[in-house]
Write a protein that holds these residues in place. Structure first.
Motif, PDB file in Angstrom:
ATOM      1  N   LEU A   1       0.654  -1.306  -0.029  1.00 48.97           N
ATOM      2  CA  LEU A   1       0.054  -0.014  -0.174  1.00 48.97           C
ATOM      3  C   LEU A   1       0.733   1.128   0.006  1.00 48.97           C
TER       4      LEU A   1
ATOM      5  N   PRO B   1       2.424   7.509  -3.683  1.00 49.75           N
ATOM      6  CA  PRO B   1       1.936   7.679  -2.438  1.00 49.75           C
ATOM      7  C   PRO B   1       0.763   6.698  -2.160  1.00 49.75           C
ATOM      8  N   PRO B   2       0.442   6.378  -0.803  1.00 45.50           N
ATOM      9  CA  PRO B   2      -0.561   5.483  -0.473  1.00 45.50           C
ATOM     10  C   PRO B   2      -2.051   6.053  -1.256  1.00 45.50           C
ATOM     11  N   GLU B   3      -2.378   7.259  -1.121  1.00 48.24           N
ATOM     12  CA  GLU B   3      -3.419   7.760  -1.515  1.00 48.24           C
ATOM     13  C   GLU B   3      -3.689   7.832  -2.817  1.00 48.24           C
ATOM     14  N   LEU B   4      -2.650   7.604  -3.853  1.00 46.91           N
ATOM     15  CA  LEU B   4      -2.530   7.759  -5.246  1.00 46.91           C
ATOM     16  C   LEU B   4      -2.728   6.224  -5.822  1.00 46.91           C
TER      17      LEU B   4
ATOM     18  N   ILE C   1      -5.215   0.923  -5.075  1.00 50.14           N
ATOM     19  CA  ILE C   1      -5.561  -0.421  -4.291  1.00 50.14           C
ATOM     20  C   ILE C   1      -6.278   0.125  -3.209  1.00 50.14           C
TER      21      ILE C   1
END
Lengths: 222, 232
Positions: free
Chosen positions: A45, A66-69, A72
């Motif tokens: 993630l 980055p996780p936000e993008l 998943i």
């Protein structure tokens, strides 16, 4: 499809290696407590930086996003309870992604849940799953999403997960759940993720869990 | 179990009675107008200091959540372990140099410095109790930056209110730093201290009892409120 290639991550005294992992339908990652399953999930993630390797979604590399993008969807191991009403939670995330929330309510049968206060563990987890789906993820990573639920709630969530057609990496320590849900099973042992094996026990596991569900309801009647 | 509870209640009542009953018998309340002024000053300045301390404590608590930043926490909390007269001495050069000695600004500054660890600790504990999965879930569904912080604040609103009340009381009860930095405007701690030195325990007993009553009332209300919030 979610692909993890020549990948290694180290955190909290564990090192997890993946030579090659391809998730195109539902793959269960089976491993014991403390084997590093969550470390791998968090790394996929983007919450932990890998030592090496690549993560791809539908052929596009996302290793450095980055996780936000990352496209998943993720359910962490510990159940999250946001401080807003169920419907507001869906509306909030739908607004973030410019999407509509009604379809996910219909898909997971949440019509009754979104008007409720004081959700059960299973209902809360379904709501969180619906929230994750609003992102329209191209893959799901679910880290033991049923480990803290009682049997009835576990069944509720597992049945819902079976109805989702997004490539899913289902992380669990429970071989029965792994067999119930997945098409392929990989194991994590001594820090290494094994090659996948086809889940030939799926039909059997569905029967066992369904029968156990009936038995459970039978017991509750007394 | 009930016997043990009754025993604990007895000990608590005996302790409380030791502090209050002899004083009530020995001295009739003798509150002066100066005391009420001091009470009002302290309440107002405590509110002002709380309005600075809680936001700063919240921001620092949130900012030091990542493991790599945790070592910076003692830079805020060290004032807990230093006698507050010494805090007053440490603050003195900046206050005296700026001509702020014996002003409301100096009192407020002292209050903020001594109360910051309170708001910081309560909020950091509350944020940490949400768990790392909470933030990761939010980020995973696409919530970013300020959105994550605001959602965490909503989740910890009970702790935020508790932190505000406890911070206010920490400001209200300060004395040590005021003795060095700012004995005026008069605060209740300084009032009781000065009156005690000047006239002995008798004349300030009424003031002490009044402060005790206020503290107890709010402590009971806080306890009841947090109990209710916990069961919701």
């Amino acid at each position: 499809m979610l692909e993890v290639v020549d990948y290694a991550v180290r955190a909290y005294g564990h090192r997890v290696e993946v030579k090659e992992l391809r998730v195109s339908s539902t793959t269960a990652l089976l491993g014991r407590n403390g084997s590093g399953k969550t470390i791998l999930a968090r790394s996929l993630l983007g919450f932990l930086r890998p030592e090496r390797g690549r993560v791809l979604i539908e052929g596009e590399e996302i290793t450095n996003l980055p996780p936000e993008l990352r496209p998943i969807g993720y359910l962490p191991q510990h159940q999250v309870s946001l401080p807003i009403k169920p419907l507001s939670q869906l509306q909030y995330v739908a607004r973030l992604h410019g999407s509509d929330w009604n379809w996910v309510v219909e898909r997971l049968g949440l019509r009754r849940v979104i008007g409720k206060e004081g959700l059960s563990g299973g209902e809360r987890q379904l709501l969180n799953l619906a929230t994750v789906l609003l992102k329209r993820p191209k893959a799901l990573v679910l880290d033991e999403p049923t480990s803290h639920l009682d049997f009835a709630n576990k069944l509720l969530v597992l049945e819902a997960l079976r109805s989702i057609d997004v490539p899913t990496l289902f992380i669990t320590h429970d071989p029965l759940e792994a067999s119930f849900l997945s098409d392929e099973i990989v194991t994590l042992r001594d820090g290494k993720v094994s090659a996948p094996v086809r889940n030939s026990m799926k039909g059997w596991a569905i029967d066992v869990i369904s029968e156990a569900g009936e038995l459970y309801n039978e017991y509750l009647r007394y | 179990m009930e016997r043990l509870q009754a025993f604990c209640l007895f000990i608590a009542l005996a302790y409380f009675s030791l502090l209050t009953v002899p004083a009530l018998i020995a001295y009739s309340p003798s509150l002066e107008a100066t005391f009420l002024d001091a009470l009002l000053n302290t309440a107002l300045l405590s509110t002002l200091a709380t309005s600075v301390s809680v936001p700063v404590g919240t921001v620092v608590a949130y900012g030091t959540l990542p493991r790599s930043w945790r070592l910076t926490a003692p830079l805020v909390t060290f004032t807990v372990s230093v006698p507050h007269t010494a805090i007053g001495v440490l603050l003195a050069p900046s206050v005296f140099g700026a001509g702020l000695a014996d002003t409301a600004a100096a009192v407020t500054l002292a209050m903020v410095v001594v109360s910051l660890p309170m708001s910081f600790s309560v909020l950091r504990g509350a944020f940490a109790s949400l768990g790392v999965g909470y933030v990761e879930f939010l980020r995973g569904i696409g919530v970013r930056g300020l959105g994550v912080a605001l959602m965490m604040l909503r989740s910890t609103r009970t702790a935020l209110i508790s932190a505000s009340l406890l911070t206010w009381f920490r400001c209200f009860s300060e004395l040590g730093a005021f003795l060095i930095l700012a004995q005026r405007p008069l605060t209740v701690g300084v009032y009781v201290y000065e009156e005690f030195l000047r006239r002995g325990a008798g004349p300030v007993t009424g003031a002490s009892l009044a402060l005790l009553a206020v503290a107890l009332l709010v402590a009971f209300l806080l306890e009841r409120w947090t109990e209710g919030a916990g069961s919701r």
